[in-house]
Design an enzyme around this catalytic site. Structure first.
Site, PDB file in Angstrom:
ATOM      1  N   LYS A   1      25.884 -76.131 -21.711  1.00 60.21           N
ATOM      2  CA  LYS A   1      25.404 -77.140 -22.622  1.00 60.21           C
ATOM      3  C   LYS A   1      26.507 -77.645 -23.556  1.00 60.21           C
ATOM      4  O   LYS A   1      26.386 -78.684 -24.192  1.00 60.21           O
ATOM      5  CB  LYS A   1      24.292 -76.533 -23.520  1.00 60.21           C
ATOM      6  CG  LYS A   1      23.114 -75.954 -22.794  1.00 60.21           C
ATOM      7  CD  LYS A   1      22.166 -75.279 -23.816  1.00 60.21           C
ATOM      8  CE  LYS A   1      21.093 -74.473 -23.149  1.00 60.21           C
ATOM      9  NZ  LYS A   1      20.365 -73.630 -24.126  1.00 60.21           N
ATOM     10  N   GLY A   2      27.547 -76.826 -23.688  1.00 60.93           N
ATOM     11  CA  GLY A   2      28.541 -77.040 -24.749  1.00 60.93           C
ATOM     12  C   GLY A   2      29.204 -78.404 -24.770  1.00 60.93           C
ATOM     13  O   GLY A   2      29.584 -78.895 -25.826  1.00 60.93           O
TER      14      GLY A   2
ATOM     15  N   ASP B   1      33.790 -78.465 -23.219  1.00 57.88           N
ATOM     16  CA  ASP B   1      34.063 -78.328 -24.644  1.00 57.88           C
ATOM     17  C   ASP B   1      35.261 -77.395 -24.860  1.00 57.88           C
ATOM     18  O   ASP B   1      36.118 -77.654 -25.681  1.00 57.88           O
ATOM     19  CB  ASP B   1      32.831 -77.804 -25.401  1.00 57.88           C
ATOM     20  CG  ASP B   1      32.238 -76.559 -24.753  1.00 57.88           C
ATOM     21  OD1 ASP B   1      32.579 -76.247 -23.583  1.00 57.88           O
ATOM     22  OD2 ASP B   1      31.424 -75.878 -25.409  1.00 57.88           O
TER      23      ASP B   1
ATOM     24  N   ASP C   1      38.367 -71.158 -21.859  1.00 53.10           N
ATOM     25  CA  ASP C   1      38.681 -69.836 -22.399  1.00 53.10           C
ATOM     26  C   ASP C   1      39.445 -69.059 -21.317  1.00 53.10           C
ATOM     27  O   ASP C   1      40.662 -69.174 -21.202  1.00 53.10           O
ATOM     28  CB  ASP C   1      37.359 -69.175 -22.809  1.00 53.10           C
ATOM     29  CG  ASP C   1      37.528 -67.874 -23.547  1.00 53.10           C
ATOM     30  OD1 ASP C   1      38.453 -67.759 -24.352  1.00 53.10           O
ATOM     31  OD2 ASP C   1      36.735 -66.948 -23.316  1.00 53.10           O
TER      32      ASP C   1
ATOM     33  N   LYS D   1      42.160 -72.499 -25.028  1.00 54.94           N
ATOM     34  CA  LYS D   1      42.683 -71.241 -25.577  1.00 54.94           C
ATOM     35  C   LYS D   1      43.642 -70.646 -24.552  1.00 54.94           C
ATOM     36  O   LYS D   1      43.254 -69.759 -23.782  1.00 54.94           O
ATOM     37  CB  LYS D   1      41.548 -70.231 -25.767  1.00 54.94           C
ATOM     38  CG  LYS D   1      40.745 -70.332 -27.027  1.00 54.94           C
ATOM     39  CD  LYS D   1      39.816 -69.115 -27.104  1.00 54.94           C
ATOM     40  CE  LYS D   1      38.712 -69.302 -28.095  1.00 54.94           C
ATOM     41  NZ  LYS D   1      37.723 -68.206 -28.052  1.00 54.94           N
TER      42      LYS D   1
ATOM     43  N   VAL E   1      34.883 -70.109 -31.862  1.00 51.38           N
ATOM     44  CA  VAL E   1      34.616 -71.389 -32.519  1.00 51.38           C
ATOM     45  C   VAL E   1      33.192 -71.870 -32.232  1.00 51.38           C
ATOM     46  O   VAL E   1      32.655 -71.632 -31.153  1.00 51.38           O
ATOM     47  CB  VAL E   1      35.627 -72.478 -32.101  1.00 51.38           C
ATOM     48  CG1 VAL E   1      36.982 -72.238 -32.729  1.00 51.38           C
ATOM     49  CG2 VAL E   1      35.766 -72.575 -30.586  1.00 51.38           C
TER      50      VAL E   1
ATOM     51  N   ASP F   1      28.282 -72.993 -29.372  1.00 53.30           N
ATOM     52  CA  ASP F   1      27.286 -72.134 -30.006  1.00 53.30           C
ATOM     53  C   ASP F   1      27.778 -70.702 -30.199  1.00 53.30           C
ATOM     54  O   ASP F   1      28.761 -70.269 -29.595  1.00 53.30           O
ATOM     55  CB  ASP F   1      26.022 -72.069 -29.140  1.00 53.30           C
ATOM     56  CG  ASP F   1      26.217 -71.196 -27.907  1.00 53.30           C
ATOM     57  OD1 ASP F   1      27.208 -71.410 -27.178  1.00 53.30           O
ATOM     58  OD2 ASP F   1      25.401 -70.278 -27.685  1.00 53.30           O
TER      59      ASP F   1
ATOM     60  N   ARG G   1      25.230 -75.387 -32.597  1.00 44.51           N
ATOM     61  CA  ARG G   1      25.684 -76.494 -31.740  1.00 44.51           C
ATOM     62  C   ARG G   1      25.587 -77.839 -32.460  1.00 44.51           C
ATOM     63  O   ARG G   1      26.321 -78.773 -32.185  1.00 44.51           O
ATOM     64  CB  ARG G   1      24.829 -76.588 -30.472  1.00 44.51           C
ATOM     65  CG  ARG G   1      25.030 -75.496 -29.467  1.00 44.51           C
ATOM     66  CD  ARG G   1      24.374 -75.883 -28.144  1.00 44.51           C
ATOM     67  NE  ARG G   1      24.061 -74.745 -27.316  1.00 44.51           N
ATOM     68  CZ  ARG G   1      24.893 -74.173 -26.452  1.00 44.51           C
ATOM     69  NH1 ARG G   1      26.120 -74.619 -26.335  1.00 44.51           N
ATOM     70  NH2 ARG G   1      24.510 -73.153 -25.725  1.00 44.51           N
TER      71      ARG G   1
HETATM   72  C1  PRP Z   1      31.457 -71.889 -22.405  1.00 42.67           C
HETATM   73  C2  PRP Z   1      32.133 -73.248 -22.356  1.00 42.67           C
HETATM   74  C3  PRP Z   1      32.676 -73.311 -20.963  1.00 42.67           C
HETATM   75  C4  PRP Z   1      32.958 -71.867 -20.634  1.00 42.67           C
HETATM   76  C5  PRP Z   1      34.427 -71.597 -20.731  1.00 42.67           C
HETATM   77  O1  PRP Z   1      30.171 -72.024 -21.876  1.00 42.67           O
HETATM   78  O2  PRP Z   1      31.223 -74.279 -22.618  1.00 42.67           O
HETATM   79  O3  PRP Z   1      31.732 -73.847 -20.056  1.00 42.67           O
HETATM   80  O4  PRP Z   1      32.248 -71.057 -21.570  1.00 42.67           O
HETATM   81  O5  PRP Z   1      34.688 -70.246 -20.508  1.00 42.67           O
HETATM   82  P1  PRP Z   1      35.731 -69.711 -19.442  1.00 42.67           P
HETATM   83  O6  PRP Z   1      36.978 -70.566 -19.534  1.00 42.67           O
HETATM   84  O7  PRP Z   1      35.978 -68.292 -19.880  1.00 42.67           O
HETATM   85  O8  PRP Z   1      35.124 -69.767 -18.078  1.00 42.67           O
HETATM   86  P2  PRP Z   1      29.023 -70.952 -22.165  1.00 42.67           P
HETATM   87  O9  PRP Z   1      28.970 -70.002 -21.008  1.00 42.67           O
HETATM   88  O10 PRP Z   1      29.223 -70.347 -23.514  1.00 42.67           O
HETATM   89  O11 PRP Z   1      27.721 -71.838 -22.116  1.00 42.67           O
HETATM   90  P3  PRP Z   1      27.311 -73.083 -23.033  1.00 42.67           P
HETATM   91  O12 PRP Z   1      28.235 -74.229 -22.682  1.00 42.67           O
HETATM   92  O13 PRP Z   1      25.894 -73.349 -22.658  1.00 42.67           O
HETATM   93  O14 PRP Z   1      27.461 -72.670 -24.476  1.00 42.67           O
END
Ligand code: PRP
Length: 188
Positions: A45-46, A102, A105, A133, A155, A161, A167
């Site tokens: 969703k991010g 968004d 990581d 990151k 963050v 979130d 969010r």
């Molecule tokens: C977060 C972000 C990316 C992913 C990145 O999503 O939105 O999609 O993690 O992480 P990575 O580089 O370690 O793979 P999250 O799983 O938190 O879901 P969300 O977008 O619904 O918050």
């Protein structure tokens, strides 16, 4: 980071700083995809808030669609393992895909998404990420359109979130754990 701890939000990027970066990314994307059949895929969703601001700054037409990934853990871990739980409805074969995130990581979600979309034989696939990151990458990630490079901090805000909270905040904050000492001192 424990879910039951107490946190303070510390401003990392203001609306103005975010807007400057979004405008820069949109200008570069508009320039590079002019005349091409572009489909922008938001990762739920991010990426929703970022994507909605980004597309409104484009000077070229683009279709949008979304993909949903499973998320595991206590709210602070990212994908780890990619499982597609909501597929885009638009056809992507032969088209130029821009995956919009968004935050990158570990890079594992991007790796899984590239694998997923490659199977449909698009004309090209690139990544646009508001935040990156690099210190956390576990796999090589090539981000064609990168916004902010950030340190290894948690963050929230602007779509991001913590356990589904924050969010809606229009700016981006780091989540800072409040120590017991700090808490006692501020209670005095
Ligand atoms: C977060 C972000 C990316 C992913 C990145 O999503 O939105 O999609 O993690 O992480 P990575 O580089 O370690 O793979 P999250 O799983 O938190 O879901 P969300 O977008 O619904 O918050």
């Amino acid at each position: 980071m424990a879910v039951n701890s107490r946190y303070d939000l510390k401003l990392l990027y203001s609306r103005e700083e975010i807007s400057t970066v979004v405008n820069r990314l949109a200008a570069n994307i508009s320039n590079d995809y002019d005349g091409k059949d572009l489909i922008i895929i938001g990762v739920l969703k991010g990426a929703v808030i970022f994507l909605s601001d980004l597309i409104r700054e484009l000077s070229i037409p683009a279709e949008i669609d979304f993909i949903g990934l499973s998320s595991y853990g206590d709210g602070v871990t990212s994908c780890g393992e990619v499982k597609i739980i909501a597929q885009p409805t638009a056809p992507v074969t032969g088209r130029h895909i821009l995956i919009t995130e968004d935050i990158v990581d570990t890079g594992l979600c991007i790796e899984g998404l590239l694998k997923y979309f490659s199977a449909f034989k698009p004309a090209s696939i690139k990544i646009c990420a508001l935040m990156d990151k690099p210190s956390r990458h576990q796999v090589p990630v090539e981000i064609a359109y990168a916004g902010f490079t950030i340190p290894d901090k948690f963050v929230v805000g602007y779509g991001l979130d913590y356990a589904q909270r924050y969010r809606y905040l229009p700016q981006i904050y780091t989540l800072e754990e409040v120590s017991d000492e700090g808490q006692l001192a501020s209670d005095d």
